[in-house]
Design a protein around this motif. Structure first.
Motif, PDB file in Angstrom:
ATOM      1  N   SER A 177       0.831  -1.200   0.000  1.00 16.79           N
ATOM      2  CA  SER A 177       0.000   0.000   0.000  1.00 16.79           C
ATOM      3  C   SER A 177       0.869   1.255   0.000  1.00 16.79           C
ATOM      4  O   SER A 177       1.949   1.271   0.592  1.00 16.79           O
TER       5      SER A 177
ATOM      6  N   SER B  58       2.010   8.124   2.645  1.00 20.12           N
ATOM      7  CA  SER B  58       2.273   9.549   2.424  1.00 20.12           C
ATOM      8  C   SER B  58       3.711   9.864   2.805  1.00 20.12           C
ATOM      9  O   SER B  58       4.360   9.116   3.551  1.00 20.12           O
TER      10      SER B  58
ATOM     11  N   TYR C  39      -6.630  -1.188  11.192  1.00 22.47           N
ATOM     12  CA  TYR C  39      -7.372  -0.217  10.390  1.00 22.47           C
ATOM     13  C   TYR C  39      -6.373   0.747   9.786  1.00 22.47           C
ATOM     14  O   TYR C  39      -5.250   0.874  10.259  1.00 22.47           O
ATOM     15  N   VAL C  40      -6.753   1.409   8.712  1.00 22.36           N
ATOM     16  CA  VAL C  40      -5.901   2.398   8.075  1.00 22.36           C
ATOM     17  C   VAL C  40      -6.341   3.766   8.559  1.00 22.36           C
ATOM     18  O   VAL C  40      -7.503   4.147   8.413  1.00 22.36           O
ATOM     19  N   ALA C  41      -5.419   4.506   9.159  1.00 27.40           N
ATOM     20  CA  ALA C  41      -5.724   5.827   9.703  1.00 27.40           C
ATOM     21  C   ALA C  41      -6.133   6.783   8.587  1.00 27.40           C
ATOM     22  O   ALA C  41      -5.557   6.767   7.500  1.00 27.40           O
ATOM     23  N   ARG C  42      -7.103   7.597   8.874  1.00 28.83           N
ATOM     24  CA  ARG C  42      -7.573   8.596   7.923  1.00 28.83           C
ATOM     25  C   ARG C  42      -6.989   9.974   8.203  1.00 28.83           C
ATOM     26  O   ARG C  42      -7.115  10.873   7.399  1.00 28.83           O
ATOM     27  N   GLY C  43      -6.383  10.141   9.357  1.00 27.33           N
ATOM     28  CA  GLY C  43      -5.754  11.409   9.709  1.00 27.33           C
ATOM     29  C   GLY C  43      -6.640  12.275  10.568  1.00 27.33           C
ATOM     30  O   GLY C  43      -7.835  12.057  10.683  1.00 27.33           O
TER      31      GLY C  43
ATOM     32  N   SER D 235     -10.694  13.698  10.159  1.00 29.35           N
ATOM     33  CA  SER D 235     -11.560  12.891   9.293  1.00 29.35           C
ATOM     34  C   SER D 235     -12.810  12.492  10.071  1.00 29.35           C
ATOM     35  O   SER D 235     -12.816  12.374  11.274  1.00 29.35           O
ATOM     36  N   SER D 236     -13.884  12.311   9.360  1.00 26.18           N
ATOM     37  CA  SER D 236     -15.150  11.955  10.017  1.00 26.18           C
ATOM     38  C   SER D 236     -15.529  10.536   9.647  1.00 26.18           C
ATOM     39  O   SER D 236     -16.051  10.266   8.595  1.00 26.18           O
ATOM     40  N   ASP D 237     -15.226   9.596  10.440  1.00 27.74           N
ATOM     41  CA  ASP D 237     -15.634   8.194  10.308  1.00 27.74           C
ATOM     42  C   ASP D 237     -15.254   7.486  11.567  1.00 27.74           C
ATOM     43  O   ASP D 237     -14.219   7.474  12.040  1.00 27.74           O
TER      44      ASP D 237
END
Length: 145
Positions: A29, A32, A136-140, A143-145
Motif C-alpha cells: 500500500s 504519504s 485499520y488504516v488511519a484517515r488522519g 476525518s469523520s468516520d
C-alpha cells in the motif's frame, strides 16, 4: 556471475522517497511522505537490497526495543521476485533479532498470502485462534468516520 550474485544486501534502510516508490513497485500500500518520514525514523534495524546502486528490496524491524518487535516492509521488486531475495532479507532481520531481542520479547509480523511459508522457515507460527490480527488504516486528524 549470476544476476542474483550482483545484488548486495546492506544494513541500512532506504530514504522516504525510495521507500514510498518501492512500496508501490512491490504491490504494498502507498504511504504519504509524512507517514514515511515519521515511520522510518523509528526503524530499529533495516536492510536494503541494491543492484547497481538501485534499491530493489527492503525489510525492517520496528518496536519498543525491549518487549515487542515487529517485522515490517518486506518487499522485493516484482521483476526480482522468486529468486530467494525475500529469504535473504528475512535471514538478515532474523540474525539481528536473535542478537538483540531480549528473552521474553514478542516478535511478530503480518504474513500476506503465501509469504507465511517463508516466515515459518524463521520460526514464525500462526497465532489464531488464540490471537487474531486486527488493523485499520488511519484517515488522519479531522476525518469523520
Amino acid at each position: 556471475m549470476s544476476d542474483v550474485d550482483r545484488i548486495e544486501l546492506v544494513e541500512s534502510f532506504p530514504d522516504a522517497p525510495t521507500y514510498r516508490r518501492l512500496r508501490i513497485e512491490t504491490g504494498l500500500s502507498p504511504k504519504s511522505q509524512e507517514a514515511a518520514e515519521r515511520g522510518l525514523a523509528n526503524t530499529l534495524y533495516g536492510v536494503s537490497l541494491l543492484k547497481a546502486g538501485e534499491v530493489i528490496g527492503m525489510g525492517r524491524v520496528v518496536g519498543d526495543g525491549g518487549t515487542v518487535f515487529v517485522v515490517v516492509d518486506i518487499a522485493v521488486r516484482r521483476d526480482h521476485q522468486g529468486q530467494g531475495l525475500g529469504k535473504r532479507i528475512m535471514a538478515a532481520l532474523d540474525t539481528w533479532l536473535r542478537a538483540n531481542a531480549p528473552p521474553s520479547a514478542y516478535v511478530m509480523l503480518i504474513a500476506d498470502g503465501d509469504a507465511r511459508h517463508l516466515y515459518a522457515q524463521f520460526g514464525f507460527a500462526e497465532t489464531a485462534p488464540a490471537s487474531i490480527s486486527m488493523a485499520y488504516v488511519a484517515r488522519g486528524p479531522g476525518s469523520s468516520d
